[in-house]
Design a protein around this motif. Structure first.
Motif, PDB file in Angstrom:
ATOM      1  N   LEU A   1       0.985  -0.776  -0.016  1.00 32.19           N
ATOM      2  CA  LEU A   1      -0.400  -0.205  -0.430  1.00 32.19           C
ATOM      3  C   LEU A   1       0.869   1.152  -0.133  1.00 32.19           C
ATOM      4  CD1 LEU A   1      -2.878  -0.687   2.431  1.00 32.19           C
ATOM      5  CD2 LEU A   1      -2.872  -0.700   0.228  1.00 32.19           C
ATOM      6  N   GLY A   2       2.151   1.671   0.687  1.00 37.66           N
ATOM      7  CA  GLY A   2       2.679   2.669   1.081  1.00 37.66           C
ATOM      8  C   GLY A   2       2.976   2.603  -0.435  1.00 37.66           C
ATOM      9  N   LEU A   3       4.016   1.560  -1.172  1.00 36.35           N
ATOM     10  CA  LEU A   3       4.509   1.735  -2.781  1.00 36.35           C
ATOM     11  C   LEU A   3       3.773   2.514  -3.504  1.00 36.35           C
ATOM     12  CD1 LEU A   3       7.027  -1.242  -2.700  1.00 36.35           C
ATOM     13  CD2 LEU A   3       7.358   1.162  -2.662  1.00 36.35           C
ATOM     14  N   ALA A   4       2.081   1.560  -3.263  1.00 38.65           N
ATOM     15  CA  ALA A   4       1.242   1.513  -4.397  1.00 38.65           C
ATOM     16  C   ALA A   4       0.932   3.366  -4.537  1.00 38.65           C
ATOM     17  CB  ALA A   4      -0.433   1.164  -4.235  1.00 38.65           C
ATOM     18  N   GLY A   5       0.557   4.128  -2.782  1.00 36.92           N
ATOM     19  CA  GLY A   5       0.513   5.118  -2.445  1.00 36.92           C
ATOM     20  C   GLY A   5       2.119   6.172  -3.263  1.00 36.92           C
ATOM     21  N   ALA A   6       3.207   5.553  -3.072  1.00 39.89           N
ATOM     22  CA  ALA A   6       4.346   6.585  -3.487  1.00 39.89           C
ATOM     23  C   ALA A   6       3.799   6.282  -5.370  1.00 39.89           C
ATOM     24  CB  ALA A   6       5.831   5.780  -3.330  1.00 39.89           C
ATOM     25  N   VAL A   7       3.434   5.740  -5.601  1.00 39.36           N
ATOM     26  CA  VAL A   7       3.180   5.214  -7.449  1.00 39.36           C
ATOM     27  C   VAL A   7       2.055   6.562  -7.585  1.00 39.36           C
ATOM     28  CG1 VAL A   7       2.520   3.990  -9.515  1.00 39.36           C
ATOM     29  CG2 VAL A   7       4.258   2.933  -7.778  1.00 39.36           C
ATOM     30  N   LEU A   8       0.739   6.657  -6.706  1.00 44.46           N
ATOM     31  CA  LEU A   8      -0.121   7.331  -7.149  1.00 44.46           C
ATOM     32  C   LEU A   8       0.692   8.209  -7.165  1.00 44.46           C
ATOM     33  CD1 LEU A   8      -3.140   7.372  -7.658  1.00 44.46           C
ATOM     34  CD2 LEU A   8      -3.258   7.669  -4.988  1.00 44.46           C
ATOM     35  N   GLY A   9       1.161   9.239  -5.756  1.00 43.65           N
ATOM     36  CA  GLY A   9       1.751  10.716  -5.883  1.00 43.65           C
ATOM     37  C   GLY A   9       3.158  10.728  -6.767  1.00 43.65           C
ATOM     38  N   GLY A  10       3.440   9.868  -7.430  1.00 45.33           N
ATOM     39  CA  GLY A  10       4.469  10.448  -8.786  1.00 45.33           C
ATOM     40  C   GLY A  10       3.228  10.592  -9.704  1.00 45.33           C
ATOM     41  N   LEU A  11       2.887   9.567  -9.660  1.00 44.27           N
ATOM     42  CA  LEU A  11       1.800  10.087 -10.969  1.00 44.27           C
ATOM     43  C   LEU A  11       0.845  11.513 -11.432  1.00 44.27           C
ATOM     44  CD1 LEU A  11      -0.194   6.443 -12.041  1.00 44.27           C
ATOM     45  CD2 LEU A  11       1.367   7.696 -12.373  1.00 44.27           C
ATOM     46  N   LEU A  12       0.387  11.774  -9.418  1.00 42.26           N
ATOM     47  CA  LEU A  12      -0.476  13.269  -9.814  1.00 42.26           C
ATOM     48  C   LEU A  12       0.615  13.890  -9.722  1.00 42.26           C
ATOM     49  CD1 LEU A  12      -2.635  12.871  -6.625  1.00 42.26           C
ATOM     50  CD2 LEU A  12      -3.358  12.438  -9.196  1.00 42.26           C
ATOM     51  N   GLY A  13       1.410  14.140  -9.648  1.00 38.95           N
ATOM     52  CA  GLY A  13       2.730  15.229  -9.799  1.00 38.95           C
ATOM     53  C   GLY A  13       3.163  15.261 -11.173  1.00 38.95           C
ATOM     54  N   TRP A  14       3.202  14.420 -11.771  1.00 37.38           N
ATOM     55  CA  TRP A  14       3.773  14.472 -12.822  1.00 37.38           C
ATOM     56  C   TRP A  14       2.385  14.984 -13.842  1.00 37.38           C
ATOM     57  CZ3 TRP A  14       7.670  13.974 -15.729  1.00 37.38           C
ATOM     58  CH2 TRP A  14       8.725  13.711 -14.828  1.00 37.38           C
ATOM     59  N   ALA A  15       0.806  14.906 -13.180  1.00 36.96           N
ATOM     60  CA  ALA A  15      -0.204  15.733 -14.295  1.00 36.96           C
ATOM     61  C   ALA A  15       0.112  16.990 -13.954  1.00 36.96           C
ATOM     62  CB  ALA A  15      -0.942  15.321 -13.873  1.00 36.96           C
ATOM     63  N   PHE A  16       0.131  17.282 -12.401  1.00 35.81           N
ATOM     64  CA  PHE A  16       0.564  19.191 -12.170  1.00 35.81           C
ATOM     65  C   PHE A  16       1.661  19.831 -12.727  1.00 35.81           C
ATOM     66  CE2 PHE A  16      -0.733  18.048  -7.622  1.00 35.81           C
ATOM     67  CZ  PHE A  16      -2.520  17.944  -7.879  1.00 35.81           C
ATOM     68  N   VAL A  17       2.482  18.692 -13.523  1.00 38.71           N
ATOM     69  CA  VAL A  17       3.784  19.243 -14.046  1.00 38.71           C
ATOM     70  C   VAL A  17       3.204  19.691 -15.231  1.00 38.71           C
ATOM     71  CG1 VAL A  17       5.893  19.338 -15.236  1.00 38.71           C
ATOM     72  CG2 VAL A  17       5.236  18.263 -13.132  1.00 38.71           C
ATOM     73  N   ALA A  18       2.422  18.895 -16.281  1.00 37.96           N
ATOM     74  CA  ALA A  18       1.758  19.048 -16.944  1.00 37.96           C
ATOM     75  C   ALA A  18       0.539  19.951 -17.552  1.00 37.96           C
ATOM     76  CB  ALA A  18       1.629  17.654 -17.624  1.00 37.96           C
ATOM     77  N   VAL A  19      -0.157  20.315 -16.413  1.00 37.37           N
ATOM     78  CA  VAL A  19      -0.823  21.174 -15.759  1.00 37.37           C
ATOM     79  C   VAL A  19      -0.589  22.462 -16.087  1.00 37.37           C
ATOM     80  CG1 VAL A  19      -3.200  21.854 -14.725  1.00 37.37           C
ATOM     81  CG2 VAL A  19      -3.387  19.358 -15.613  1.00 37.37           C
ATOM     82  N   GLY A  20       0.178  22.263 -15.014  1.00 37.58           N
ATOM     83  CA  GLY A  20       0.781  23.871 -14.886  1.00 37.58           C
ATOM     84  C   GLY A  20       1.472  24.174 -15.984  1.00 37.58           C
ATOM     85  N   HIS A  21       2.510  23.565 -16.510  1.00 38.26           N
ATOM     86  CA  HIS A  21       3.075  23.894 -18.030  1.00 38.26           C
ATOM     87  C   HIS A  21       2.166  24.158 -18.805  1.00 38.26           C
ATOM     88  CE1 HIS A  21       7.541  24.059 -16.861  1.00 38.26           C
ATOM     89  NE2 HIS A  21       7.544  22.035 -16.255  1.00 38.26           N
ATOM     90  N   ASN A  22       1.533  24.147 -19.211  1.00 35.29           N
ATOM     91  CA  ASN A  22       0.542  24.161 -20.088  1.00 35.29           C
ATOM     92  C   ASN A  22      -0.742  25.106 -19.911  1.00 35.29           C
ATOM     93  OD1 ASN A  22       0.826  21.752 -21.576  1.00 35.29           O
ATOM     94  ND2 ASN A  22      -0.111  20.181 -21.468  1.00 35.29           N
ATOM     95  N   THR A  23      -0.854  25.624 -18.819  1.00 37.64           N
ATOM     96  CA  THR A  23      -1.623  26.374 -18.350  1.00 37.64           C
ATOM     97  C   THR A  23      -1.015  27.943 -18.109  1.00 37.64           C
ATOM     98  OG1 THR A  23      -1.876  26.276 -15.616  1.00 37.64           O
ATOM     99  CG2 THR A  23      -3.657  25.293 -18.287  1.00 37.64           C
ATOM    100  N   GLU A  24       0.660  27.422 -18.163  1.00 39.12           N
ATOM    101  CA  GLU A  24       1.504  28.965 -17.023  1.00 39.12           C
ATOM    102  C   GLU A  24       1.002  29.294 -15.994  1.00 39.12           C
ATOM    103  OE1 GLU A  24       1.660  31.625 -20.217  1.00 39.12           O
ATOM    104  OE2 GLU A  24       2.651  30.823 -21.645  1.00 39.12           O
TER     105      GLU A  24
END
Length: 126
Positions: free
Chosen positions: A63-86
């Motif tokens: 469960l801890g590793l699954a949470g870390a993977v989910l956090g990484g995926l959300l981080g990549w999503a934040f990076v994509a949204v942040g760069h595309n919306t400036e």
């Protein structure tokens, strides 16, 4: 420090100390004879405790590793949204989230491996 090492070496090499630690074949095992100065002991948990503990440790690490993977995926999503919306702050937080997810996953993996290895060592290597 070298005085401590020299003292320990003298104690280990002294034949009188070695005689004190030697076993006495005249005495029965458990009273200083037979198998050596320290009686044999094989630490083991009962089977009723062994299986649930392994299951709990496995689920916790999973469960801890699954949470870390989910956090990484959300981080990549934040990076994509942040760069595309400036939105620089959102992208920066996403990058921090990715970094901390990697650090967390590594910590969980190392910790669970250490706990399981020490647990298996205490059982006698089974």
């Amino acid at each position: 420090m070298s005085q401590i090492m020299e003292t320990l070496n003298n104690i280990a090499a002294d034949p009188h100390w070695q005689l004190l630690a030697a076993d006495d074949p005249k005495k029965p095992e458990g009273e200083g004879g037979g198998g050596g100065p320290v009686p044999g002991f094989d630490p083991a948990l009962p089977a009723e405790v062994n299986n649930p503990v392994k299951k709990i440790l496995g689920w916790t690490a999973g469960l801890g590793l699954a949470g870390a993977v989910l956090g990484g995926l959300l981080g990549w999503a934040f990076v994509a949204v942040g760069h595309n919306t400036e939105r620089a702050q959102l992208a920066a937080r996403g990058k921090q989230g990715i970094l901390w997810s990697l650090i967390g996953a590594g910590g969980i993996g190392v910790t669970s491996a250490l706990v399981l290895s020490f647990y298996n060592i205490s059982k006698g290597g089974n």
